[in-house]
Design a protein around this motif. Structure first.
Motif, PDB file in Angstrom:
ATOM      1  N   VAL A 120      50.023  59.797  62.043  1.00 17.75           N
ATOM      2  CA  VAL A 120      51.350  59.810  61.402  1.00 17.75           C
ATOM      3  C   VAL A 120      52.429  59.600  62.463  1.00 17.75           C
ATOM      4  O   VAL A 120      53.392  58.848  62.237  1.00 17.75           O
ATOM      5  N   LEU A 121      52.274  60.217  63.624  1.00 16.40           N
ATOM      6  CA  LEU A 121      53.219  60.025  64.724  1.00 16.40           C
ATOM      7  C   LEU A 121      53.265  58.558  65.139  1.00 16.40           C
ATOM      8  O   LEU A 121      54.339  57.979  65.303  1.00 16.40           O
ATOM      9  N   CYS A 131      55.021  56.526  62.512  1.00 14.97           N
ATOM     10  CA  CYS A 131      56.472  56.753  62.588  1.00 14.97           C
ATOM     11  C   CYS A 131      57.088  55.928  63.711  1.00 14.97           C
ATOM     12  O   CYS A 131      58.133  55.291  63.534  1.00 14.97           O
ATOM     13  N   ARG A 132      56.431  55.913  64.853  1.00 18.24           N
ATOM     14  CA  ARG A 132      56.943  55.146  65.989  1.00 18.24           C
ATOM     15  C   ARG A 132      56.905  53.647  65.701  1.00 18.24           C
ATOM     16  O   ARG A 132      57.799  52.907  66.118  1.00 18.24           O
ATOM     17  N   LEU A 172      56.037  64.837  54.634  1.00 22.30           N
ATOM     18  CA  LEU A 172      55.433  65.634  55.705  1.00 22.30           C
ATOM     19  C   LEU A 172      55.130  67.056  55.214  1.00 22.30           C
ATOM     20  O   LEU A 172      54.068  67.609  55.522  1.00 22.30           O
ATOM     21  N   LEU A 194      57.508  63.532  64.072  1.00 25.81           N
ATOM     22  CA  LEU A 194      56.722  63.026  62.951  1.00 25.81           C
ATOM     23  C   LEU A 194      57.590  62.367  61.875  1.00 25.81           C
ATOM     24  O   LEU A 194      57.118  62.080  60.781  1.00 25.81           O
ATOM     25  N   GLY A 195      58.857  62.147  62.175  1.00 27.70           N
ATOM     26  CA  GLY A 195      59.715  61.406  61.255  1.00 27.70           C
ATOM     27  C   GLY A 195      60.643  62.246  60.417  1.00 27.70           C
ATOM     28  O   GLY A 195      61.307  61.735  59.528  1.00 27.70           O
ATOM     29  N   ASP A 203      57.276  52.292  62.743  1.00 30.73           N
ATOM     30  CA  ASP A 203      58.443  52.062  61.885  1.00 30.73           C
ATOM     31  C   ASP A 203      59.699  51.881  62.726  1.00 30.73           C
ATOM     32  O   ASP A 203      60.499  50.969  62.493  1.00 30.73           O
ATOM     33  N   ASN A 223      60.571  50.991  57.337  1.00 28.44           N
ATOM     34  CA  ASN A 223      60.681  52.345  56.810  1.00 28.44           C
ATOM     35  C   ASN A 223      59.578  52.628  55.798  1.00 28.44           C
ATOM     36  O   ASN A 223      59.800  53.321  54.827  1.00 28.44           O
ATOM     37  N   ARG A 231      55.055  54.832  57.966  1.00 27.95           N
ATOM     38  CA  ARG A 231      54.856  56.285  58.010  1.00 27.95           C
ATOM     39  C   ARG A 231      54.582  56.832  56.614  1.00 27.95           C
ATOM     40  O   ARG A 231      53.647  57.612  56.417  1.00 27.95           O
ATOM     41  N   ASP A 232      55.387  56.414  55.649  1.00 30.35           N
ATOM     42  CA  ASP A 232      55.215  56.917  54.287  1.00 30.35           C
ATOM     43  C   ASP A 232      53.864  56.509  53.710  1.00 30.35           C
ATOM     44  O   ASP A 232      53.188  57.317  53.067  1.00 30.35           O
ATOM     45  N   ASP A 272      60.593  66.406  64.049  1.00 34.82           N
ATOM     46  CA  ASP A 272      61.400  65.228  64.377  1.00 34.82           C
ATOM     47  C   ASP A 272      60.519  64.097  64.887  1.00 34.82           C
ATOM     48  O   ASP A 272      60.697  62.935  64.511  1.00 34.82           O
TER      49      ASP A 272
END
Length: 141
Positions: free
Chosen positions: A81-82, A85-86, A30, A23-24, A88, A94, A97-98, A21
């Motif tokens: 990556v974390l 995600c944050r 993922l 990590l998105g 984003d 959106n 992270r991707d 969660d």
């Protein structure tokens, strides 16, 4: 004994779910990144431990220091990556992270390709094409 096993597995599931969660979410990106990281780490261990052709140690053999460095590099990549995600979430976007996951997947695939090449296993053309496509997608991001 069964109660302890169930408790341990429940705890492991809760921690894994919480990390996913953070990590998105447990999505294809993922999952792919973690699979690529595991394959890269395993192929590096095989390259050093069995074939003694690692470029990470002076003798080409398995060294615990090099193995730990690789493990912590993977952890640092997941920390990025974390952060992505944050970002984003903070910016209402959106794609950061991707894009980060795609970049790391490309990096892992290059490393896997190098390891497999040093082991002496040829890569099939479709996989070579997929790696090229992923590199192209990474450059466009």
């Amino acid at each position: 004994m069964g109660d302890y096993k169930a408790l341990a597995l429940t705890g492991l599931g809760l921690v894994g779910g919480w990390l996913a969660d953070l990590l998105g979410g447990w999505d294809t990106g993922l999952q792919s990144l973690l699979i690529f990281m595991a394959v890269d780490y395993a192929s590096g261990l095989i390259l050093a431990g069995v074939f003694r052709k690692s470029q990470k140690s002076a003798q080409g053999a398995l060294e615990s220091g090099a193995a730990w460095q690789g493990f912590f590099r993977k952890g640092a990549a997941l920390a990025v990556v974390l952060i992505a995600c944050r970002l984003d979430l903070l910016l209402g976007l959106n794609f950061i992270r991707d894009a980060t996951i795609i970049a790391y997947c490309g990096n892992e695939l290059i490393s896997i390709t190098e390891n497999i090449g040093l082991i002496g296993v040829p890569l099939p053309k479709p996989i070579q094409g997929a790696i090229s496509a992923l590199k192209d997608k990474e450059e466009k991001l």
